[in-house]
Write a protein that holds these residues in place. Structure first.
Motif, short mmCIF file in Angstrom:
data_model
loop_
_atom_site.label_atom_id
_atom_site.label_comp_id
_atom_site.label_asym_id
_atom_site.label_seq_id
_atom_site.Cartn_x
_atom_site.Cartn_y
_atom_site.Cartn_z
N THR A 186 45.76 37.70 61.11
CA THR A 186 45.94 38.83 62.16
C THR A 186 44.51 39.18 62.36
O THR A 186 43.57 39.32 61.33
N SER A 187 44.36 39.68 63.42
CA SER A 187 42.92 40.58 63.80
C SER A 187 42.86 41.60 62.89
O SER A 187 41.43 41.97 62.40
N GLU A 188 43.63 42.53 62.41
CA GLU A 188 43.51 43.45 61.45
C GLU A 188 43.27 42.91 60.21
O GLU A 188 42.20 43.50 59.21
N ARG A 243 41.63 39.90 59.39
CA ARG A 243 40.29 39.58 59.66
C ARG A 243 39.25 40.78 59.44
O ARG A 243 38.14 40.55 58.75
N ALA A 244 39.52 41.66 60.39
CA ALA A 244 38.46 42.82 60.31
C ALA A 244 38.81 43.48 58.87
O ALA A 244 37.44 43.93 58.11
#
Length: 104
Positions: A18-20, A22-23
């Motif tokens: 998810t983008s979370e 990856r961040a």
């Protein structure tokens, strides 16, 4: 001799996470890069996302010392839970280089 610690982080899906995720992993990478640099044990060389995992590459003259520096960060990171590392004692082109898998 160039040695390595290659960290494998498992993502929540079979692709890029998810983008979370990856961040969060990018924030962990920044911590690892700073720790490795501050301890003068090598260098953080980047990441590779895909197929449900993220691979982090770190190189230096002593894989054991390199892992000792990054292990506390891996143990305390929720993003690293369930992951593992390969300590490689030799160059990438050396087929006889010993590799040891480590979990935390």
């Amino acid at each position: 001799m160039e040695q390595a610690v290659i960290v494998y982080l498992l993502l929540s899906d079979g692709q890029f996470g998810t983008s979370e995720e990856r961040a969060s992993i990018l924030a962990l990478e920044n911590q690892l890069e700073q720790a490795v640099g501050n301890a003068s044990v090598g260098e953080f060389d980047g990441d590779e996302f895909g197929e449900g995992k993220c691979i982090l590459y770190m190189y230096g003259p002593d894989a054991e010392r390199l892992f000792v520096v990054i292990e506390p960060l891996l143990k305390s990171s929720p993003e690293a839970a369930g992951g593992y590392a390969i300590k490689r004692f030799g160059g990438a082109a050396d087929p006889s280089a010993q590799e040891v898998r480590v979990t935390w």
